[in-house]
Every structure is written in structure tokens, then in C-alpha cells.
Design an enzyme around this catalytic site. Structure first.
Site: not given
Length: 252
Positions: A64, A143, A156, A160
Site C-alpha cells: 500500500n 488527467s 479529483y 490532478k
């Protein structure tokens, strides 16, 4: 163009599926020794087996990477295999799209841990093991949401966009060590992880607005990552390569 990655050791985070898995397959096909990272052995082992079945070299690091210690362990495992690390692809992410009133602290923390903080920890660890003589290449998966955002994507899009900031700053700092740092910005790509946010109507709308008339594929994005990691991009750093079929810059 078939970039030669022979003998390079590459660590790819979140490589158990989607873009990460395809990048692992393509780098191995180009001669890289690939360290496949994901959360659990059951995600990592099939990718390692697939690469080996195809004649490539791969090993697993089921760790992880959402903590500094986890990222350190993943990079140390990659380095220990051949006493070198040449390529690092920060692909891992945990994503939830939510309207602003619905965003919860635990959602932000997990998204930051996996998709933002891990990139910073990876830079710390990569600097310690990448040889300044051979140099190295780090590719961060951002992104198009970092460039042009939609509703329900505050966290998000923020993360990004932050990845692009990290990419530029790290490129400036690590250039003297012969380490290149670039980012790739995909548009919507069908993967196992994006299924919950896709439907036929949304896909049709995206396709209609995309000059090339289709959605991107994991193969499209993986090829771009391989290019940025290769010597073909040896004078590229601090760049954000948008792989979106033209949708970002033609629909304004």
C-alpha cells in the site's frame, strides 16, 4: 516508434488493472524489468504471470503506497531486484466524484493519500536510488481534469492539478541529477475503475465532442507513458502530455 527500454528497471504503482496494468505489459514488451505494484498479491500476481508468459521480466510488490513507509518499501523492493531503478510511474489513485455538499473528510484524506501524497513520497525515495550518471524518468499520471473540469469533481480536479504542479517543481529540482519528471493527462478512458462513472449516454456525448471520434484506450495512454519514460523523450521534462483525442483544446 517502439521505444527500447531494455535493461531498465521500472516501478509502476497501481498496476493491477487499467492503465497501470497496460503500462506494465507494454514496458515489459519493450525490454524493461517491471516491478508491479498494487494493494494485494491477488492483484499483482496475474499481471506478473501475464508478463512472464509473454516472455518478459517482472516481479511483484504488493504494498500500500498510500503512506510514506509503504512507498519506501515499494521503491526499495524495486531497487533491490537489480540494484537500480530507472523508471517510476505514479499511476495509483483512489477516486470518488461527489458534489461539494457531499464531500466528507475521509474521502479527501484517502484521495490525497493515494493520489497526491504518494507522489511526493515517491520523489523522496526515487532521488535516493536513481543514479545521477544513468539518470531516470518519472511519469506522473494526471488527467485532463487538471486542465478543464466538470461538476462533482472538486477533489479529483484539485489533486490532478496539484500533480501538474508537483511535476513542474520536481523537474526543476531534479534536472541537475539527470532525472526527468513529466506527466500524462488522459481523457476519459474505459477501465475497471471508471465503470461506476460511465454510461452509454455519457460515452456518446464524449465521443461526439472528440475530434478523433472515439474514447481513448489504456493502450493509448500506456504508449504515451512508455514514450515519456524512454530515451526518445530525453530532452523532455516538466511537460504535461495531453492524450485526449483533441477534446480539451477544441471545445472551448
Amino acid at each position: 516508434m517502439h521505444q527500447d527500454l531494455s535493461g531498465r528497471v521500472a516501478l509502476i504503482t497501481g498496476a493491477g488493472a487499467g492503465i497501470g496494468r497496460e503500462t506494465a505489459l507494454q514496458m515489459a514488451a519493450r525490454g524493461a524489468i517491471v516491478c508491479v505494484n498494487d494493494l494485494k498479491e491477488e492483484l499483482v500476481a496475474p499481471v506478473v504471470d501475464d508478463i512472464r508468459t509473454r516472455g518478459g521480466q517482472a516481479f511483484g510488490a504488493p504494498v500500500n503506497i498510500a503512506s510514506r513507509e509503504g512507498m519506501r518499501e515499494a521503491i526499495q523492493r524495486a531497487f533491490a531486484h537489480a540494484q537500480r531503478l530507472d523508471i517510476l510511474v505514479n499511476n495509483a489513485a483512489w477516486v470518488r466524484y461527489q458534489a461539494i455538499p457531499e464531500i466528507m473528510p475521509e474521502t479527501i484524506e484517502r484521495m490525497l493519500d493515494v493520489g497526491f501524497k504518494s507522489v511526493i513520497w515517491s520523489l523522496q525515495e526515487a532521488v535516493a536510488v536513481m543514479d545521477p550518471q544513468r539518470g531516470g524518468s518519472i511519469v506522473n499520471v494526471a488527467s485532463v481534469a487538471a486542465l478543464r473540469s466538470a461538476a462533482n469533481s472538486v477533489v479529483y480536479s484539485g489533486i490532478k492539478a496539484g500533480i501538474l504542479g508537483i511535476t513542474r517543481a520536481a523537474a526543476a529540482e531534479l534536472g541537475p541529477r539527470n532525472i526527468r519528471v513529466n506527466a500524462v493527462c488522459p481523457s476519459a478512458v474505459p477501465t475497471e475503475g471508471t465503470q461506476r462513472n460511465r454510461n452509454a449516454e455519457r460515452d456518446a456525448n464524449r465521443i461526439a465532442r472528440t475530434p478523433l471520434g472515439r474514447l481513448g484506450t489504456v493502450q493509448d495512454i500506456a504508449r504515451s507513458i512508455c514514450f515519456l519514460a524512454s530515451d526518445e523523450a530525453s530532452f523532455m521534462t516538466a511537460q504535461a502530455l495531453t492524450v485526449d483525442g483533441g477534446i480539451t483544446l477544441t471545445n472551448i
